[in-house]
Design a protein around this motif. Structure first.
Motif, short mmCIF file in Angstrom:
data_model
loop_
_atom_site.label_atom_id
_atom_site.label_comp_id
_atom_site.label_asym_id
_atom_site.label_seq_id
_atom_site.Cartn_x
_atom_site.Cartn_y
_atom_site.Cartn_z
N PRO A 19 65.50 62.62 7.95
CA PRO A 19 65.14 61.21 7.72
C PRO A 19 63.93 61.02 6.82
O PRO A 19 63.87 60.05 6.06
N ILE A 20 62.97 61.93 6.86
CA ILE A 20 61.79 61.79 6.01
C ILE A 20 62.17 62.03 4.55
O ILE A 20 61.81 61.24 3.67
N MET A 21 62.92 63.10 4.30
CA MET A 21 63.34 63.37 2.92
C MET A 21 64.28 62.28 2.42
O MET A 21 64.22 61.89 1.26
N ASP A 22 65.17 61.80 3.29
CA ASP A 22 66.07 60.72 2.89
C ASP A 22 65.26 59.51 2.43
O ASP A 22 65.57 58.90 1.40
N ALA A 23 64.22 59.16 3.18
CA ALA A 23 63.38 58.01 2.83
C ALA A 23 62.68 58.23 1.50
O ALA A 23 62.64 57.33 0.65
N VAL A 24 62.13 59.43 1.29
CA VAL A 24 61.42 59.73 0.04
C VAL A 24 62.39 59.68 -1.13
O VAL A 24 62.11 59.04 -2.16
N LEU A 25 63.53 60.34 -1.00
CA LEU A 25 64.51 60.36 -2.09
C LEU A 25 65.01 58.95 -2.41
O LEU A 25 65.13 58.56 -3.57
N ASN A 26 65.32 58.17 -1.38
CA ASN A 26 65.85 56.83 -1.61
C ASN A 26 64.80 55.85 -2.11
O ASN A 26 65.13 54.81 -2.66
N LYS A 36 77.00 55.53 -3.06
CA LYS A 36 76.78 56.58 -4.06
C LYS A 36 75.34 56.59 -4.56
O LYS A 36 74.87 57.57 -5.08
N ARG A 37 74.65 55.47 -4.40
CA ARG A 37 73.25 55.39 -4.82
C ARG A 37 72.30 55.75 -3.68
O ARG A 37 71.09 55.67 -3.84
N CYS A 38 72.83 56.14 -2.55
CA CYS A 38 72.01 56.43 -1.39
C CYS A 38 72.07 57.92 -1.07
O CYS A 38 73.14 58.50 -1.01
N TYR A 39 70.91 58.54 -0.91
CA TYR A 39 70.82 59.98 -0.65
C TYR A 39 70.67 60.23 0.84
O TYR A 39 69.90 59.56 1.52
N SER A 40 71.42 61.21 1.32
CA SER A 40 71.31 61.62 2.72
C SER A 40 71.41 63.14 2.76
O SER A 40 72.47 63.70 2.51
N VAL A 41 70.28 63.79 3.07
CA VAL A 41 70.23 65.25 3.10
C VAL A 41 70.08 65.78 4.52
O VAL A 41 69.89 66.97 4.73
N GLY A 42 70.13 64.89 5.50
CA GLY A 42 70.06 65.31 6.88
C GLY A 42 68.67 65.30 7.48
O GLY A 42 68.50 65.65 8.64
#
Length: 91
Positions: free
Chosen positions: A58-65, A50-56
């Motif tokens: 990989p670059i945005m996922d890394a930035v968000l997380n 639940k604390r991990c973001y995945s928007v599809g």
């Protein structure tokens, strides 16, 4: 990055300990305790997910997380935009 590395090491250590405990319970034939222990571990994994973001992406996922876990308290996050030809909406 250092914090992520430390978290990864801690996670590996914890998984190793969990496996030893589960192995010992299984060796003793304590199936009910094995099931209970696994359920507890699964609950902890759900909390982590639940604390991990995945928007599809990989670059945005890394930035968000990387940036969002530093936020504390009751925070609402909304991100809208385009990444290449992909529309991005994170709520």
């Amino acid at each position: 990055m250092i914090q992520k590395d430390e978290d990864t090491k801690k996670f590996r250590h914890d998984v190793s300990n969990h496996m030893m405990c589960l192995g010992e319970l299984a060796e003793r034939g304590e199936l009910r305790e094995v099931k209970k222990y696994i359920t507890e571990i699964q609950g902890e994994l759900v909390k982590i997910q639940k604390r991990c973001y995945s928007v599809g992406n990989p670059i945005m996922d890394a930035v968000l997380n990387y940036y969002l876990p530093a936020l504390h308290g009751d925070v609402e996050i909304k991100i809208r935009g385009y990444l290449g030809e992909t529309y991005l909406l994170v709520t």
